[in-house]
Design an enzyme around this catalytic site. Structure first.
Site, mmCIF file in Angstrom:
data_model
loop_
_atom_site.group_PDB
_atom_site.id
_atom_site.type_symbol
_atom_site.label_atom_id
_atom_site.label_comp_id
_atom_site.label_asym_id
_atom_site.label_seq_id
_atom_site.Cartn_x
_atom_site.Cartn_y
_atom_site.Cartn_z
ATOM 1 N N GLY A 85 0.843 -1.192 0.000
ATOM 2 C CA GLY A 85 0.000 0.000 0.000
ATOM 3 C C GLY A 85 0.876 1.239 0.000
ATOM 4 O O GLY A 85 1.928 1.266 0.645
ATOM 5 N N ILE A 167 -4.269 -9.474 -4.136
ATOM 6 C CA ILE A 167 -4.732 -10.088 -2.884
ATOM 7 C C ILE A 167 -6.181 -10.557 -3.015
ATOM 8 O O ILE A 167 -6.531 -11.659 -2.571
ATOM 9 C CB ILE A 167 -4.543 -9.109 -1.706
ATOM 10 C CG1 ILE A 167 -3.044 -8.842 -1.494
ATOM 11 C CG2 ILE A 167 -5.180 -9.652 -0.427
ATOM 12 C CD1 ILE A 167 -2.714 -7.725 -0.525
ATOM 13 N N ARG A 247 -7.626 -1.042 3.833
ATOM 14 C CA ARG A 247 -7.241 0.054 4.707
ATOM 15 C C ARG A 247 -8.475 0.494 5.497
ATOM 16 O O ARG A 247 -9.590 0.477 4.971
ATOM 17 C CB ARG A 247 -6.699 1.255 3.903
ATOM 18 C CG ARG A 247 -5.295 1.058 3.347
ATOM 19 C CD ARG A 247 -4.229 1.083 4.448
ATOM 20 N NE ARG A 247 -2.879 0.973 3.924
ATOM 21 C CZ ARG A 247 -2.198 -0.164 3.790
ATOM 22 N NH1 ARG A 247 -2.742 -1.321 4.133
ATOM 23 N NH2 ARG A 247 -0.955 -0.154 3.322
ATOM 24 N N ASP A 271 -9.097 -6.181 9.726
ATOM 25 C CA ASP A 271 -7.663 -6.256 10.028
ATOM 26 C C ASP A 271 -7.067 -4.859 10.052
ATOM 27 O O ASP A 271 -5.924 -4.677 10.457
ATOM 28 C CB ASP A 271 -6.933 -7.118 8.984
ATOM 29 C CG ASP A 271 -5.457 -7.285 9.316
ATOM 30 O OD1 ASP A 271 -5.148 -7.506 10.506
ATOM 31 O OD2 ASP A 271 -4.615 -7.171 8.404
ATOM 32 N N HIS A 295 -3.841 -5.202 12.223
ATOM 33 C CA HIS A 295 -3.154 -5.040 10.938
ATOM 34 C C HIS A 295 -2.006 -6.051 10.785
ATOM 35 O O HIS A 295 -0.831 -5.674 10.681
ATOM 36 C CB HIS A 295 -2.629 -3.597 10.783
ATOM 37 C CG HIS A 295 -2.373 -3.205 9.368
ATOM 38 N ND1 HIS A 295 -2.488 -1.899 8.918
ATOM 39 C CD2 HIS A 295 -1.996 -3.936 8.277
ATOM 40 C CE1 HIS A 295 -2.188 -1.847 7.627
ATOM 41 N NE2 HIS A 295 -1.887 -3.075 7.225
#
Ligand code: NDP
Ligand code: DGY
Length: 330
Positions: A85, A167, A247, A271, A295
């Site tokens: 990211g 992902i 996010r 997460d 996370h």
């Protein structure tokens, strides 16, 4: 690897796994300054640390904005982030200054997909609740009961993946093995590789309304910021489970709290949150049907090691003006 020209200064914003640190020390960079801690560097120290740097190796928790780029000054050639990211970086400012960027795609895809599946199952099958019940000395696990701690299963279900990227695809592949019947996905464009999971490209509204499991795996952009809001949750089935491993800012957390506490949706697994860490008195943490993780999508020893190695290689490539194994083109 060719020795990096002496007199170059590098700032590393955190203690990183040894695989990356070793590569940098072997490369003979003249001056490596580092915030040698597992905790984030305070902003003032960061601004001081990057002064005159030719390269910066940063983490997703470091805000790379115009102020930081100004503090670094004109020497700066490369920023290498230990993440895939890059929403923590002001890409327009970076581009304007001709600075190269390295990141860590692919190497963390499997670990993150695996964790997302674990989180989905934990939320859907109420694992944290079950674990707590077993430990209670009073009123917990009294007997096998027909409807106690029932949740929702994947077999025969429809899964909606918001953002079928690296992902998202890896998550969809893993979920297929659980007997998922339909895989829907949404994004800006249909993907040729979606056939690998029998993915149907649908508008976001359709995905949200028809899915039993909504999994968010898109990148954070101005378009996706706050995308999962009241209107989004209102369209979901009351029996549906929401999972986010992208996010935190993609979700309006107040709206999610409402949806979970009023039974508008069945459960959620997160997460990622806003902020990180989530304050321990945050309303979401009072809900039994919300599983929150700190996370840890990419947190396997081997993945973090490879990420560190790749981010060091990216940094060195940028310093040397040669190829970077994973350069972000923007
Ligand atoms: P990719 O670039 O491969 O995938 C990102 C996806 O986001 C693309 O498929 C893109 O689809 C989609 N996307 C972009 N804009 C939108 C939109 N408006 N609506 C729906 N989808 C959109 O990245 P990765 O799969 O490698 O990583 C994805 C994100 O996962 C990262 O950016 C990071 O934020 C997060 N992440 C979290 C981790 C964790 O620890 N929880 C670990 C690693 C990553 P399209 O092209 O069609 O728009
Ligand atoms: C990333 O790489 O973007 C994750 O959030 C952490 O691995």
């Amino acid at each position: 690897m060719q020795a990096v020209q002496k007199l170059m200064k590098v700032f590393i914003t955190r203690r990183i796994p040894p695989e990356g640190a070793k590569l940098l020390s072997q490369a003979g960079v003249y001056e490596v300054a580092q915030w040698d801690s597992d905790e984030p560097v305070p902003r003032a120290e960061l601004l001081k640390g990057v002064e005159g740097a030719h390269g910066i190796l940063c983490l997703l928790s470091d805000k790379i904005d115009a102020e930081l780029l100004d503090a670094a000054g004109p020497n700066l050639k490369v920023i290498s982030t230990l993440s895939v990211g890059f929403d923590h970086m002001a890409m327009d400012e970076i581009k304007k200054r001709g600075i190269r960027v390295g990141y860590t795609p692919d190497v963390l895809t499997d670990a993150t997909a695996e964790l997302t599946v674990a989180l989905l199952l934990a939320a859907a099958r109420r694992l944290p609740e079950g674990v707590e019940e077993v430990k209670k000395s009073v009123g917990g696990w009294s007997s096998w009961k027909p409807l106690w701690l029932c949740g929702y299963g994947l077999s025969g279900s429809t899964v909606g993946v918001v953002g079928l990227g690296r992902i998202g695809l890896a998550i969809a592949k893993r979920l297929k093995a659980f007997g998922v019947k339909r895989t829907l996905y949404s994004g800006r464009t249909a993907k040729a590789y979606a056939g690998e999971v029998g993915g149907e490209f649908v508008p976001l509204d359709t995905l949200v309304a028809e899915s039993d499991f909504v999994v968010v795996s898109c990148s954070l952009t101005p378009d996706t910021k706050g995308m999962c809001d009241q209107a989004f949750f209102n369209k979901m089935k009351k029996t549906a489970v929401f999972v986010n491993s992208s996010r935190g800012t993609v979700v309006n957390q107040e709206d999610l709290y409402q949806a979970l506490s009023t039974g508008q949706i069945a459960a959620a697994g997160l997460d990622v949150t806003t902020p990180e860490p989530l304050p321990t008195d945050h309303p979401l943490l009072t809900l039994k049907n919300c599983v929150v993780l700190p996370h840890i999508g990419s947190a396997t020893y081997s993945t973090r090691g490879v990420m560190a190695e790749l981010s060091a290689q990216n940094l060195l490539g940028g310093l040397q003006g040669t190829d970077m194994p994973s350069e972000l083109t923007f």
